[in-house]
Design a protein around this motif. Structure first.
Motif, PDB file in Angstrom:
ATOM      1  N   LEU A  25      -2.004 -21.776  46.577  1.00  0.00           N
ATOM      2  CA  LEU A  25      -2.597 -21.146  45.397  1.00  0.00           C
ATOM      3  C   LEU A  25      -3.133 -19.773  45.756  1.00  0.00           C
ATOM      4  O   LEU A  25      -3.584 -19.555  46.884  1.00  0.00           O
ATOM      5  CB  LEU A  25      -3.756 -21.998  44.861  1.00  0.00           C
ATOM      6  CG  LEU A  25      -3.414 -23.401  44.394  1.00  0.00           C
ATOM      7  CD1 LEU A  25      -4.687 -24.169  44.087  1.00  0.00           C
ATOM      8  CD2 LEU A  25      -2.520 -23.345  43.168  1.00  0.00           C
ATOM      9  N   GLN A  26      -3.098 -18.880  44.793  1.00  0.00           N
ATOM     10  CA  GLN A  26      -3.665 -17.548  44.960  1.00  0.00           C
ATOM     11  C   GLN A  26      -5.103 -17.592  44.442  1.00  0.00           C
ATOM     12  O   GLN A  26      -5.325 -17.573  43.242  1.00  0.00           O
ATOM     13  CB  GLN A  26      -2.850 -16.519  44.178  1.00  0.00           C
ATOM     14  CG  GLN A  26      -1.390 -16.461  44.582  1.00  0.00           C
ATOM     15  CD  GLN A  26      -1.222 -16.015  46.019  1.00  0.00           C
ATOM     16  OE1 GLN A  26      -1.891 -15.107  46.486  1.00  0.00           O
ATOM     17  NE2 GLN A  26      -0.332 -16.675  46.734  1.00  0.00           N
ATOM     18  N   ALA A  27      -6.074 -17.661  45.353  1.00  0.00           N
ATOM     19  CA  ALA A  27      -7.491 -17.697  44.972  1.00  0.00           C
ATOM     20  C   ALA A  27      -8.154 -16.413  45.453  1.00  0.00           C
ATOM     21  O   ALA A  27      -8.244 -16.180  46.657  1.00  0.00           O
ATOM     22  CB  ALA A  27      -8.180 -18.914  45.581  1.00  0.00           C
ATOM     23  N   PRO A  28      -8.608 -15.557  44.531  1.00  0.00           N
ATOM     24  CA  PRO A  28      -9.292 -14.326  44.921  1.00  0.00           C
ATOM     25  C   PRO A  28     -10.518 -14.607  45.786  1.00  0.00           C
ATOM     26  O   PRO A  28     -11.135 -15.673  45.703  1.00  0.00           O
ATOM     27  CB  PRO A  28      -9.696 -13.701  43.587  1.00  0.00           C
ATOM     28  CG  PRO A  28      -8.737 -14.272  42.596  1.00  0.00           C
ATOM     29  CD  PRO A  28      -8.463 -15.678  43.083  1.00  0.00           C
ATOM     30  N   VAL A  85     -11.073 -27.095  33.727  1.00  0.00           N
ATOM     31  CA  VAL A  85     -12.315 -26.810  33.021  1.00  0.00           C
ATOM     32  C   VAL A  85     -13.071 -25.708  33.760  1.00  0.00           C
ATOM     33  O   VAL A  85     -13.234 -25.772  34.978  1.00  0.00           O
ATOM     34  CB  VAL A  85     -13.219 -28.066  32.941  1.00  0.00           C
ATOM     35  CG1 VAL A  85     -14.524 -27.756  32.225  1.00  0.00           C
ATOM     36  CG2 VAL A  85     -12.505 -29.209  32.261  1.00  0.00           C
ATOM     37  N   VAL A  86     -13.518 -24.703  33.010  1.00  0.00           N
ATOM     38  CA  VAL A  86     -14.434 -23.687  33.530  1.00  0.00           C
ATOM     39  C   VAL A  86     -15.782 -23.983  32.897  1.00  0.00           C
ATOM     40  O   VAL A  86     -15.887 -24.114  31.677  1.00  0.00           O
ATOM     41  CB  VAL A  86     -13.974 -22.258  33.167  1.00  0.00           C
ATOM     42  CG1 VAL A  86     -15.024 -21.233  33.602  1.00  0.00           C
ATOM     43  CG2 VAL A  86     -12.623 -21.952  33.803  1.00  0.00           C
ATOM     44  N   PHE A  87     -16.810 -24.107  33.750  1.00  0.00           N
ATOM     45  CA  PHE A  87     -18.138 -24.405  33.213  1.00  0.00           C
ATOM     46  C   PHE A  87     -19.218 -23.743  34.058  1.00  0.00           C
ATOM     47  O   PHE A  87     -18.971 -23.314  35.183  1.00  0.00           O
ATOM     48  CB  PHE A  87     -18.373 -25.926  33.125  1.00  0.00           C
ATOM     49  CG  PHE A  87     -18.413 -26.636  34.446  1.00  0.00           C
ATOM     50  CD1 PHE A  87     -19.610 -26.870  35.111  1.00  0.00           C
ATOM     51  CD2 PHE A  87     -17.237 -27.101  35.042  1.00  0.00           C
ATOM     52  CE1 PHE A  87     -19.641 -27.530  36.324  1.00  0.00           C
ATOM     53  CE2 PHE A  87     -17.257 -27.773  36.248  1.00  0.00           C
ATOM     54  CZ  PHE A  87     -18.464 -27.987  36.892  1.00  0.00           C
ATOM     55  N   VAL A  88     -20.418 -23.648  33.480  1.00  0.00           N
ATOM     56  CA  VAL A  88     -21.605 -23.199  34.204  1.00  0.00           C
ATOM     57  C   VAL A  88     -22.607 -24.347  34.182  1.00  0.00           C
ATOM     58  O   VAL A  88     -22.602 -25.177  33.282  1.00  0.00           O
ATOM     59  CB  VAL A  88     -22.237 -21.919  33.598  1.00  0.00           C
ATOM     60  CG1 VAL A  88     -21.308 -20.736  33.762  1.00  0.00           C
ATOM     61  CG2 VAL A  88     -22.614 -22.119  32.159  1.00  0.00           C
ATOM     62  N   GLU A 111      -4.259 -20.483  38.470  1.00  0.00           N
ATOM     63  CA  GLU A 111      -4.272 -19.187  39.153  1.00  0.00           C
ATOM     64  C   GLU A 111      -4.734 -18.062  38.222  1.00  0.00           C
ATOM     65  O   GLU A 111      -5.464 -17.161  38.645  1.00  0.00           O
ATOM     66  CB  GLU A 111      -2.888 -18.876  39.724  1.00  0.00           C
ATOM     67  CG  GLU A 111      -2.563 -19.751  40.910  1.00  0.00           C
ATOM     68  CD  GLU A 111      -1.271 -19.387  41.600  1.00  0.00           C
ATOM     69  OE1 GLU A 111      -1.203 -19.598  42.826  1.00  0.00           O
ATOM     70  OE2 GLU A 111      -0.331 -18.889  40.944  1.00  0.00           O
ATOM     71  N   SER A 112      -4.354 -18.130  36.969  1.00  0.00           N
ATOM     72  CA  SER A 112      -4.783 -17.122  35.993  1.00  0.00           C
ATOM     73  C   SER A 112      -6.294 -17.141  35.817  1.00  0.00           C
ATOM     74  O   SER A 112      -6.952 -16.088  35.805  1.00  0.00           O
ATOM     75  CB  SER A 112      -4.083 -17.370  34.665  1.00  0.00           C
ATOM     76  OG  SER A 112      -4.587 -16.541  33.667  1.00  0.00           O
ATOM     77  N   LEU A 114      -8.487 -18.300  37.942  1.00  0.00           N
ATOM     78  CA  LEU A 114      -9.085 -17.824  39.190  1.00  0.00           C
ATOM     79  C   LEU A 114      -9.055 -16.294  39.255  1.00  0.00           C
ATOM     80  O   LEU A 114      -9.968 -15.665  39.793  1.00  0.00           O
ATOM     81  CB  LEU A 114      -8.351 -18.404  40.404  1.00  0.00           C
ATOM     82  CG  LEU A 114      -8.606 -19.878  40.715  1.00  0.00           C
ATOM     83  CD1 LEU A 114      -7.607 -20.378  41.750  1.00  0.00           C
ATOM     84  CD2 LEU A 114     -10.039 -20.090  41.198  1.00  0.00           C
ATOM     85  N   ALA A 115      -7.999 -15.710  38.705  1.00  0.00           N
ATOM     86  CA  ALA A 115      -7.865 -14.251  38.724  1.00  0.00           C
ATOM     87  C   ALA A 115      -8.816 -13.567  37.732  1.00  0.00           C
ATOM     88  O   ALA A 115      -8.935 -12.360  37.737  1.00  0.00           O
ATOM     89  CB  ALA A 115      -6.414 -13.851  38.414  1.00  0.00           C
ATOM     90  N   GLY A 116      -9.467 -14.359  36.891  1.00  0.00           N
ATOM     91  CA  GLY A 116     -10.478 -13.786  36.007  1.00  0.00           C
ATOM     92  C   GLY A 116     -10.148 -13.790  34.553  1.00  0.00           C
ATOM     93  O   GLY A 116     -10.950 -13.332  33.741  1.00  0.00           O
ATOM     94  N   SER A 117      -8.986 -14.306  34.167  1.00  0.00           N
ATOM     95  CA  SER A 117      -8.670 -14.302  32.741  1.00  0.00           C
ATOM     96  C   SER A 117      -8.999 -15.655  32.111  1.00  0.00           C
ATOM     97  O   SER A 117      -8.151 -16.294  31.544  1.00  0.00           O
ATOM     98  CB  SER A 117      -7.194 -13.933  32.532  1.00  0.00           C
ATOM     99  OG  SER A 117      -6.387 -14.465  33.519  1.00  0.00           O
ATOM    100  N   HIS A 118     -10.251 -16.067  32.235  1.00  0.00           N
ATOM    101  CA  HIS A 118     -10.675 -17.348  31.665  1.00  0.00           C
ATOM    102  C   HIS A 118     -11.647 -17.183  30.522  1.00  0.00           C
ATOM    103  O   HIS A 118     -12.235 -18.122  30.057  1.00  0.00           O
ATOM    104  CB  HIS A 118     -11.276 -18.270  32.737  1.00  0.00           C
ATOM    105  CG  HIS A 118     -12.371 -17.628  33.529  1.00  0.00           C
ATOM    106  ND1 HIS A 118     -13.598 -17.366  33.019  1.00  0.00           N
ATOM    107  CD2 HIS A 118     -12.403 -17.204  34.803  1.00  0.00           C
ATOM    108  CE1 HIS A 118     -14.358 -16.811  33.954  1.00  0.00           C
ATOM    109  NE2 HIS A 118     -13.651 -16.700  35.025  1.00  0.00           N
ATOM    110  N   GLY A 119     -11.836 -15.984  30.056  1.00  0.00           N
ATOM    111  CA  GLY A 119     -12.636 -15.755  28.866  1.00  0.00           C
ATOM    112  C   GLY A 119     -14.105 -15.914  29.014  1.00  0.00           C
ATOM    113  O   GLY A 119     -14.672 -16.337  29.914  1.00  0.00           O
TER     114      GLY A 119
END
Length: 119
Positions: A25-28, A85-88, A111-112, A114-119
């Protein structure tokens, strides 16, 4: 778990062999990967099999300026589908959620995000 198709020109397809191995995986660098247990193998049929755990992937990163809580990205297999899932803070504070039965979409979305396009 069932088996999946991947497009032949998919970078993931090119990296998966007949033996069980991690999918690269491409993880920044800003992400700390706490767990990456996404392993797969190519079946004689040309399809792909992926391990079936609810705990396939977990990473976190520091919050952007002005926010106080780390951002988490969690991914797993939940019975009949992949879920990302993206969460805080905790699971009550979900920012983005995707369920899919498509392995290619799962990897591409992971990967998207992780690259920052998760809104």
């Amino acid at each position: 778990m069932g088996s999946f198709w991947l497009p032949p020109d998919s970078p993931s397809a090119a990296s998966i062999g007949e033996d069980w191995a991690p999918i690269p995986l491409q993880a920044p660098a800003e992400w700390t990967v706490h767990k990456n247990a996404i392993v797969a193998r190519r079946l004689p049929s040309g399809r792909y099999e992926v391990n079936d755990s609810e705990d396939l992937f977990w990473a976190s990163k520091r919050p952007p300026a002005g926010e106080r809580e780390d951002i988490h990205l969690d991914a797993g297999w939940y019975g009949s589908r992949f879920r990302l899932v993206v969460f805080v803070r905790d699971w009550d504070h979900i920012r983005r959620d995707l369920s899919t039965t498509d392995l290619g979409e799962f990897i591409t979305t992971l990967e998207s995000w992780l690259a920052g396009s998760h809104g």
